[in-house]
Design an enzyme around this catalytic site. Structure first.
Site, PDB file in Angstrom:
ATOM      1  CE  LYS A  71      -6.119  -0.667   5.424  1.00 31.40           C
ATOM      2  NZ  LYS A  71      -6.354   0.089   4.057  1.00 31.40           N
ATOM      3  CE1 TYR A 109     -15.298  -0.567  -1.961  1.00 28.57           C
ATOM      4  CE2 TYR A 109     -13.153   0.055  -1.296  1.00 28.57           C
ATOM      5  CZ  TYR A 109     -14.207  -0.851  -1.177  1.00 28.57           C
ATOM      6  OH  TYR A 109     -14.152  -1.659  -0.507  1.00 28.57           O
ATOM      7  CB  SER A 118     -12.999  -6.834  -0.827  1.00 23.39           C
ATOM      8  OG  SER A 118     -12.332  -5.614  -0.884  1.00 23.39           O
ATOM      9  CG  ASN A 175       8.467   9.406  -0.031  1.00 21.84           C
ATOM     10  OD1 ASN A 175       8.848  10.373  -0.417  1.00 21.84           O
ATOM     11  ND2 ASN A 175       7.971   9.052   1.130  1.00 21.84           N
TER      12      ASN A 175
END
Length: 238
Positions: free
Chosen positions: A55, A199, A7, A131
């Site tokens: 998180k 990744y 990032s 969903n």
């Protein structure tokens, strides 16, 4: 563990190319309780990205949550504002949109039944996206229970009926190099798609085993880019 993260390079390149005066840096925290110290030491911080395993625990430090974060109880983006000496933190989850952006080109108009490997914050973001896309899925976890099955329960019928398999675990990442979820890879075919949220490395053991059995494979790079741009819009309001 953020040493594997790309990032910083992504945003640094973006800022150079677009002539943006900003910096994106890594903060390695031993535990989430160090977050207030970061906010105090860097008063110009406008936002933060949040990696596993924080998180879920970072929610306790948020003053507000977006609707998606409320639903899945996982945050990967913080928007930081200051007014009158008070810090306000709003939590967002850009993994949902990032995953959807990476998945749709892979499956087109198809809606293959899916296995989600893992049951943490990243897995819940994947489930939320599926969903929204109307895709049926089954969660496979080391802690099986309500609406989750264990890895030992996976058999030929599960693999045959679920053409899309998503790794939402950290297995294969830098601190788990060489590891992969324990699924019956020998049952994979050219009709399967294996998607890894990881990744770096670009091809994890999970993806390597899929390729060996002629399955289509995709890593999380497109997801990284899509969720990063979503985060940038949150931080800048643009």
């Amino acid at each position: 563990p953020v040493s594997h993260s790309l990032s910083e390079k992504y945003f640094t390149d973006k800022f150079i190319l677009e002539g943006i005066e900003a910096r994106y840096e890594r903060f390695l925290l031993k535990d989430i309780h160090s977050l207030p110290q970061i906010l105090s030491a860097y008063p110009e911080l406008k936002g933060l990205s949040v990696t596993s395993p924080f998180k879920e625990s970072v929610i306790d430090y948020c003053d507000e949550l977006c609707e998606t974060s409320k639903e899945i109880r996982a945050v990967n983006t913080l928007k930081i504002s200051r007014e009158g000496g008070k810090v306000n933190i709003k939590g967002y989850n850009t993994d949902v949109d990032g995953f959807a952006a990476a998945l749709i080109p892979l499956i087109g108009n198809n809606k293959p039944d899916t296995l989600i490997l893992g049951s943490g914050g990243a897995a819940r973001a994947v489930a939320h996206a599926l969903n929204k896309l109307g895709i049926k899925f089954m969660v496979v976890s080391r802690s099986p229970g309500m609406s989750k099955i264990g890895y030992a329960e996976l058999d030929e019928s599960h693999i045959k009926s679920h053409q899309l398999i998503i790794n939402a675990t950290p297995l294969g990442m830098k601190h788990h190099t060489g590891e992969s979820p324990e699924i019956p890879y020998h049952l994979l075919t050219s009709g399967h798609i294996l998607f890894d949220l990881i990744y770096n490395p670009a091809e994890t053991p999970f993806l390597q085993k899929g390729r060996q059995h002629r399955a289509r494979i995709e890593n999380g790079m497109i997801m990284l880019q899509a969720q990063a741009e979503k985060a940038w819009k949150i931080w800048t309001g643009k």
